[in-house]
Scaffold this active site. Structure first.
Site, PDB file in Angstrom:
ATOM      1  N   ASP A 114     -24.671  32.317  20.167  1.00 30.61           N
ATOM      2  CA  ASP A 114     -25.117  32.700  21.511  1.00 30.61           C
ATOM      3  C   ASP A 114     -24.922  31.447  22.372  1.00 30.61           C
ATOM      4  O   ASP A 114     -25.400  30.366  22.007  1.00 30.61           O
ATOM      5  CB  ASP A 114     -26.594  33.113  21.463  1.00 30.61           C
ATOM      6  CG  ASP A 114     -26.803  34.267  20.471  1.00 30.61           C
ATOM      7  OD1 ASP A 114     -25.981  35.193  20.476  1.00 30.61           O
ATOM      8  OD2 ASP A 114     -27.756  34.200  19.677  1.00 30.61           O
ATOM      9  N   ASP A 150     -16.102  32.763  22.049  1.00 32.06           N
ATOM     10  CA  ASP A 150     -15.425  33.485  23.134  1.00 32.06           C
ATOM     11  C   ASP A 150     -15.771  32.827  24.469  1.00 32.06           C
ATOM     12  O   ASP A 150     -15.251  33.230  25.497  1.00 32.06           O
ATOM     13  CB  ASP A 150     -15.922  34.929  23.184  1.00 32.06           C
ATOM     14  CG  ASP A 150     -17.414  34.947  23.483  1.00 32.06           C
ATOM     15  OD1 ASP A 150     -18.169  34.365  22.678  1.00 32.06           O
ATOM     16  OD2 ASP A 150     -17.814  35.480  24.519  1.00 32.06           O
TER      17      ASP A 150
HETATM   18  C1  LIG Z   1     -23.486  36.432  18.610  1.00 37.35           C
HETATM   19  S1  LIG Z   1     -24.022  36.560  16.969  1.00 37.35           S
HETATM   20  C2  LIG Z   1     -22.588  36.047  16.020  1.00 37.35           C
HETATM   21  C3  LIG Z   1     -22.656  36.530  14.590  1.00 37.35           C
HETATM   22  C4  LIG Z   1     -21.393  36.236  13.755  1.00 37.35           C
HETATM   23  N1  LIG Z   1     -21.172  34.815  13.588  1.00 37.35           N
HETATM   24  C5  LIG Z   1     -20.162  36.889  14.357  1.00 37.35           C
HETATM   25  O1  LIG Z   1     -19.298  36.154  14.872  1.00 37.35           O
HETATM   26  O2  LIG Z   1     -20.070  38.124  14.290  1.00 37.35           O
HETATM   27  C6  LIG Z   1     -25.077  35.136  16.797  1.00 37.35           C
HETATM   28  C7  LIG Z   1     -25.842  35.132  15.478  1.00 37.35           C
HETATM   29  O3  LIG Z   1     -26.625  33.956  15.418  1.00 37.35           O
HETATM   30  C8  LIG Z   1     -27.899  34.274  14.872  1.00 37.35           C
HETATM   31  N2  LIG Z   1     -28.835  33.265  15.380  1.00 37.35           N
HETATM   32  C9  LIG Z   1     -29.058  32.947  16.678  1.00 37.35           C
HETATM   33  N3  LIG Z   1     -29.959  31.961  16.765  1.00 37.35           N
HETATM   34  C10 LIG Z   1     -30.326  31.647  15.488  1.00 37.35           C
HETATM   35  C11 LIG Z   1     -31.223  30.711  14.919  1.00 37.35           C
HETATM   36  N4  LIG Z   1     -31.931  29.893  15.679  1.00 37.35           N
HETATM   37  N5  LIG Z   1     -31.330  30.659  13.573  1.00 37.35           N
HETATM   38  C12 LIG Z   1     -30.611  31.497  12.791  1.00 37.35           C
HETATM   39  N6  LIG Z   1     -29.754  32.413  13.274  1.00 37.35           N
HETATM   40  C13 LIG Z   1     -29.598  32.483  14.598  1.00 37.35           C
HETATM   41  C14 LIG Z   1     -28.191  35.681  15.338  1.00 37.35           C
HETATM   42  O4  LIG Z   1     -29.111  36.338  14.504  1.00 37.35           O
HETATM   43  C15 LIG Z   1     -26.804  36.304  15.315  1.00 37.35           C
HETATM   44  O5  LIG Z   1     -26.519  36.946  14.075  1.00 37.35           O
END
Ligand SMILES: C[S@@+](CC[C@H](N)C(=O)[O-])C[C@H]1O[C@@H](n2cnc3c(N)ncnc32)[C@H](O)[C@@H]1O
Length: 221
Positions: A114, A150
């Site tokens: 994110d 992205d």
């Molecule tokens: C936009 S998604 C991308 C997922 C994957 N890498 C993809 O490209 O399909 C961001 C991921 O980061 C995880 N995430 C965000 N902040 C996090 C944190 N502080 N600790 C662990 N996971 C986190 C979310 O649960 C989510 O699955």
């Protein structure tokens, strides 16, 4: 996920301000080999963890995410494929230093995090100084960090932090699929990546070496 022997889901109380029992022991107690350990942070469904562990049987991969429903997919696939070198850790990345000891990790992949680009959220950006300093506590000296996103803004931001700290850039491209066509490592596509590609959003890729001798400072300092 409880049925999968490749998943670690520690309760908050096991890692809040204390070390997990696997810290410093991933080679001896978990993988039972001395092969390099590579993390995928915010792994979601774990596409990189699964595909890389198939491509590189002599390396160990750990996908890390807080969302169990997402990890479940990668955990199921690597369990069914009997990949001994793939594991999944369900935790917040903020707690990562409770899991890994100095020098225990060789490389880090950050796949489509994110972006967290609103001002004052620098501390939450996975390629920002706060997290890079956290990674320094367990990444081998000059270990590689890979960032695929992205978000052109996040890519530029990460690049500015890398330059500010004189870190060695290995690759920096702002349109991966046009600039590095056919590279087998980079054509593993994550769930989010597919969504962005279907909207014709270019994918950026940055890789650099993170030294552990000097603290990483913000590009604003
Ligand atoms: C936009 S998604 C991308 C997922 C994957 N890498 C993809 O490209 O399909 C961001 C991921 O980061 C995880 N995430 C965000 N902040 C996090 C944190 N502080 N600790 C662990 N996971 C986190 C979310 O649960 C989510 O699955």
């Amino acid at each position: 996920m409880k049925g999968y022997n490749n998943v670690i889901e520690p309760p908050f109380s096991d890692v809040f301000r204390k070390d997990h029992m696997l810290k410093g022991k991933w080679h001896s107690e978990w993988f039972k080999n001395n092969n390099p350990i590579i993390l995928e942070l915010g792994c979601g469904k774990g596409e990189y963890t699964v595909a890389l562990s198939e491509q590189f049987p002599l390396k160990n991969f750990i996908g890390i995410d807080i969302k169990g429903a997402r990890i479940w997919k990668g955990a199921k696939e690597s369990f069914q494929k009997k990949l001994p070198n793939a594991a999944f850790l369900r935790t917040r990345i903020e707690f990562i230093a409770s899991f890994f000891a100095q020098g225990e990790v060789d490389e880090i992949w950050i796949t489509f995090p994110d972006p967290q680009l609103k001002t004052k959220r620098e501390k939450k950006r996975l390629p920002g100084p706060t997290f890079l300093n956290l990674y320094r506590s367990f990444l081998k000296d000059r270990g590689i960090v890979h960032l695929k996103t992205d978000s052109r803004d996040l890519h530029e931001y990460a690049l500015s932090v890398v330059r500010k700290n004189n870190l060695e850039i290995i690759t920096s491209v702002t349109d991966l699929y046009n600039e590095m066509p056919g590279d087998p490592l980079l054509t593993i596509r994550t769930y989010y990546e597919d969504k962005f590609l279907s909207k014709n959003i270019p994918i950026t890729y940055l890789s650099f070496r993170l030294g552990n001798e000097k603290e990483i400072i913000s590009q604003e300092e």
